[in-house]
Design a protein around this motif. Structure first.
Motif, PDB file in Angstrom:
ATOM      1  N   LEU A  21      54.604  55.573  90.441  1.00 53.24           N
ATOM      2  CA  LEU A  21      55.587  54.614  89.915  1.00 53.24           C
ATOM      3  C   LEU A  21      56.999  55.150  90.108  1.00 53.24           C
ATOM      4  CD1 LEU A  21      56.323  52.041  88.438  1.00 53.24           C
ATOM      5  CD2 LEU A  21      55.935  53.237  86.261  1.00 53.24           C
ATOM      6  N   LEU A  22      57.188  56.452  89.881  1.00 55.06           N
ATOM      7  CA  LEU A  22      58.516  57.044  90.050  1.00 55.06           C
ATOM      8  C   LEU A  22      58.984  56.923  91.503  1.00 55.06           C
ATOM      9  CD1 LEU A  22      60.881  58.715  88.946  1.00 55.06           C
ATOM     10  CD2 LEU A  22      59.559  60.771  89.463  1.00 55.06           C
ATOM     11  N   VAL A  23      58.117  57.309  92.437  1.00 58.32           N
ATOM     12  CA  VAL A  23      58.501  57.255  93.853  1.00 58.32           C
ATOM     13  C   VAL A  23      58.675  55.804  94.305  1.00 58.32           C
ATOM     14  CG1 VAL A  23      57.792  57.874  96.191  1.00 58.32           C
ATOM     15  CG2 VAL A  23      57.344  59.437  94.303  1.00 58.32           C
ATOM     16  N   PHE A  24      57.815  54.914  93.818  1.00 58.94           N
ATOM     17  CA  PHE A  24      57.927  53.501  94.187  1.00 58.94           C
ATOM     18  C   PHE A  24      59.272  52.938  93.724  1.00 58.94           C
ATOM     19  CE2 PHE A  24      57.302  48.953  93.657  1.00 58.94           C
ATOM     20  CZ  PHE A  24      56.588  48.609  94.793  1.00 58.94           C
ATOM     21  N   ALA A  25      59.686  53.299  92.505  1.00 54.56           N
ATOM     22  CA  ALA A  25      60.977  52.819  91.992  1.00 54.56           C
ATOM     23  C   ALA A  25      62.131  53.370  92.819  1.00 54.56           C
ATOM     24  CB  ALA A  25      61.129  53.211  90.520  1.00 54.56           C
ATOM     25  N   VAL A  26      62.015  54.618  93.250  1.00 51.68           N
ATOM     26  CA  VAL A  26      63.073  55.223  94.070  1.00 51.68           C
ATOM     27  C   VAL A  26      63.204  54.488  95.400  1.00 51.68           C
ATOM     28  CG1 VAL A  26      63.732  57.301  95.339  1.00 51.68           C
ATOM     29  CG2 VAL A  26      62.904  57.487  92.998  1.00 51.68           C
ATOM     30  N   THR A  27      62.069  54.117  95.991  1.00 44.79           N
ATOM     31  CA  THR A  27      62.137  53.410  97.275  1.00 44.79           C
ATOM     32  C   THR A  27      62.790  52.043  97.142  1.00 44.79           C
ATOM     33  OG1 THR A  27      59.932  52.431  96.977  1.00 44.79           O
ATOM     34  CG2 THR A  27      60.050  54.565  98.105  1.00 44.79           C
ATOM     35  N   ARG A  28      62.818  51.510  95.940  1.00 43.84           N
ATOM     36  CA  ARG A  28      63.422  50.191  95.755  1.00 43.84           C
ATOM     37  C   ARG A  28      64.930  50.251  95.527  1.00 43.84           C
ATOM     38  NH1 ARG A  28      59.425  49.047  97.725  1.00 43.84           N
ATOM     39  NH2 ARG A  28      58.007  47.321  97.282  1.00 43.84           N
ATOM     40  N   ILE A 291      50.090  65.099 109.805  1.00 45.30           N
ATOM     41  CA  ILE A 291      50.539  64.340 108.639  1.00 45.30           C
ATOM     42  C   ILE A 291      51.964  64.741 108.246  1.00 45.30           C
ATOM     43  CG2 ILE A 291      50.053  63.796 106.242  1.00 45.30           C
ATOM     44  CD1 ILE A 291      48.021  62.676 108.139  1.00 45.30           C
ATOM     45  N   GLY A 292      52.301  66.023 108.408  1.00 37.75           N
ATOM     46  CA  GLY A 292      53.638  66.483 108.044  1.00 37.75           C
ATOM     47  C   GLY A 292      54.712  65.795 108.865  1.00 37.75           C
ATOM     48  N   LEU A 293      54.518  65.748 110.186  1.00 39.29           N
ATOM     49  CA  LEU A 293      55.494  65.088 111.057  1.00 39.29           C
ATOM     50  C   LEU A 293      55.535  63.591 110.774  1.00 39.29           C
ATOM     51  CD1 LEU A 293      57.481  65.274 113.396  1.00 39.29           C
ATOM     52  CD2 LEU A 293      55.567  65.020 114.980  1.00 39.29           C
ATOM     53  N   LEU A 294      54.377  63.006 110.510  1.00 39.39           N
ATOM     54  CA  LEU A 294      54.338  61.578 110.181  1.00 39.39           C
ATOM     55  C   LEU A 294      55.150  61.285 108.919  1.00 39.39           C
ATOM     56  CD1 LEU A 294      53.158  58.728 110.609  1.00 39.39           C
ATOM     57  CD2 LEU A 294      51.215  59.431 109.195  1.00 39.39           C
ATOM     58  N   GLY A 295      54.986  62.110 107.875  1.00 41.10           N
ATOM     59  CA  GLY A 295      55.746  61.896 106.648  1.00 41.10           C
ATOM     60  C   GLY A 295      57.235  62.085 106.855  1.00 41.10           C
ATOM     61  N   TYR A 296      57.585  63.094 107.649  1.00 42.58           N
ATOM     62  CA  TYR A 296      59.003  63.356 107.929  1.00 42.58           C
ATOM     63  C   TYR A 296      59.639  62.158 108.654  1.00 42.58           C
ATOM     64  CZ  TYR A 296      63.036  65.542 110.203  1.00 42.58           C
ATOM     65  OH  TYR A 296      64.295  65.833 110.662  1.00 42.58           O
ATOM     66  N   TYR A 304      58.475  52.941 104.065  1.00 40.88           N
ATOM     67  CA  TYR A 304      57.989  53.195 102.709  1.00 40.88           C
ATOM     68  C   TYR A 304      56.473  53.060 102.549  1.00 40.88           C
ATOM     69  CZ  TYR A 304      62.913  53.168 101.469  1.00 40.88           C
ATOM     70  OH  TYR A 304      64.251  53.448 101.410  1.00 40.88           O
ATOM     71  N   PRO A 305      55.810  52.107 103.195  1.00 40.33           N
ATOM     72  CA  PRO A 305      54.338  52.070 103.055  1.00 40.33           C
ATOM     73  C   PRO A 305      53.670  53.372 103.500  1.00 40.33           C
ATOM     74  CG  PRO A 305      55.137  49.991 103.920  1.00 40.33           C
ATOM     75  CD  PRO A 305      56.310  50.912 103.909  1.00 40.33           C
ATOM     76  N   VAL A 306      54.176  53.973 104.591  1.00 44.01           N
ATOM     77  CA  VAL A 306      53.594  55.242 105.043  1.00 44.01           C
ATOM     78  C   VAL A 306      53.929  56.355 104.047  1.00 44.01           C
ATOM     79  CG1 VAL A 306      53.662  57.007 106.852  1.00 44.01           C
ATOM     80  CG2 VAL A 306      53.628  54.583 107.467  1.00 44.01           C
ATOM     81  N   VAL A 307      55.167  56.365 103.540  1.00 47.33           N
ATOM     82  CA  VAL A 307      55.552  57.369 102.546  1.00 47.33           C
ATOM     83  C   VAL A 307      54.645  57.268 101.321  1.00 47.33           C
ATOM     84  CG1 VAL A 307      57.372  58.128 100.985  1.00 47.33           C
ATOM     85  CG2 VAL A 307      57.943  57.451 103.322  1.00 47.33           C
ATOM     86  N   MET A 308      54.437  56.046 100.829  1.00 50.66           N
ATOM     87  CA  MET A 308      53.593  55.866  99.654  1.00 50.66           C
ATOM     88  C   MET A 308      52.134  56.205  99.965  1.00 50.66           C
ATOM     89  SD  MET A 308      55.601  55.074  97.187  1.00 50.66           S
ATOM     90  CE  MET A 308      54.343  54.647  95.989  1.00 50.66           C
TER      91      MET A 308
END
Length: 344
Positions: A21-28, A291-296, A304-308
């Motif tokens: 929820l915290l990260v989702f709110a930040v992305t918004r 996965i590390g490079l993908l997240g970066y 954001y969908p990939v980040v989440m």
């Protein structure tokens, strides 16, 4: 102790909701989301002719188009409503679609998963296979020449960040001497190689990244093992073992080694999230599609969908890893009983 682990498992759900929820709110609320990225791409792609500039909004897309994009990506809803819809999809094993690749997030992560898993497992095996015996030897021969020069090598690796070691290794061994490839996980002709040729090709590409991966954890694990052994060598039960006629090596092997593994066991479960998550700096330096490079890249592109999606997997693994650490400690030291009454 079963009640303790049951409580730990029950705490996974509220902890997971709090983190996501915290990260989702930040992305918004952070600027530069997928809509802004699409507007930038439209400008760079010369599509401004097809998308007439709206004088009122001052952008390259009309207000109606912006509203349609906001509705498509779920940015038109309040944070809690959007989070509830996202969480409902996650419970149905749907991580959404990437705003960058337009593919399902799970399919994208699944493609990168074997690469990060290979480096994670190999790093873990090599680290424990080298650091535990080395820590034991350093503890038994503390103050010797072997302890001094091995401490110098270990501290040298600990003092330098992993990405610095990675850059130095790729510059020296791949750029200057051309002993190893400059990057990537396999060669271009990988499919044409024999089975053993493929194995050699993978490890030929993996040598330099593995050195960078191991540099950080190598010193910590070695000295954790050495310090634990030195503490236990001065314990009463070691003097009792010596009084019964056991040599120092026998006493260490039969009694002190297992007790010295407790600090190692406490951190074992946490390595699970590292196994999967990889290191975005090392994967970026060596151009490894993990996965590390993908997240970066997802963070840079505001995907954001990939980040989440990566957050969902890594947070769950981290919480399960903590529970696994407690299990490992209980297995190594049967005296430990989590959740039991306190003893004086």
């Amino acid at each position: 102790m079963a009640a303790y682990f049951l409580r730990r498992f029950l705490l996974i759900a509220p902890t997971f909701i709090g983190i996501t929820l915290l990260v989702f709110a930040v992305t918004r609320v952070v600027p530069g989301g997928p809509i802004e990225r699409m507007m930038t791409q439209a400008q760079l792609g010369g599509e401004s002719g097809a998308m007439q500039k709206n004088q009122g909004s001052g952008g390259t897309l009309s207000e109606e188009q912006l509203k349609d994009l906001a509705a498509y990506y779920g940015f038109d809803k309040p944070v809690l409503t959007g989070y509830a819809e996202w969480l409902g999809k996650v419970l149905q094993f749907d991580l959404g679609h990437s705003t960058r690749y337009q593919d399902p997030v799970w399919d994208i992560i699944k493609e990168r998963f074997p690469v990060s898993l290979f480096f994670g497992i190999t790093t873990l095996i090599l680290t424990y296979a080298v650091c535990i015996p080395l820590g034991l030897l350093k503890g038994m021969y503390h103050g010797s020449r072997f302890d001094a020069w091995s401490s110098g090598v270990v501290f040298f690796g600990y003092a330098l960040p992993s990405y610095v070691i990675g850059i130095a290794a790729i510059s020296l061994f791949a750029g200057y001497w051309d002993w190893f490839p400059l990057g990537g996980f396999v060669s271009d002709d990988f499919d044409d190689l024999s089975y053993w040729g493929r194995v050699q090709d993978v490890f030929h590409h993996a040598v330099l990244p593995l050195i960078a991966y191991m540099a950080g954890s190598f010193a910590m694990t070695t000295f954790m093992m050495k310090n634990a052994l030195m503490d236990h060598q001065s314990a009463d039960y070691m003097r009792t073992a010596a009084a019964k006629g056991l040599s120092r090596h026998q006493a260490v092997r039969r009694h002190a080694t297992r007790n010295s593994l407790i600090p190692i066991a406490t951190s074992f479960g946490n390595n699970i999230s590292v196994l999967i998550g990889g290191s975005f700096l090392i994967e970026t330096i060596f151009n490894i599609d993990g996965i590390g490079l993908l997240g970066y890249e997802a963070i840079l592109e505001r995907d954001y969908p990939v980040v989440m999606g990566i957050l969902v997997i890594s947070s769950l693994l981290y919480m399960v890893g903590n529970i696994l650490s407690d299990l490992c400690v209980a297995l190594v030291d049967p005296r430990i009983r989590f959740g039991g009454p306190a003893t004086a």
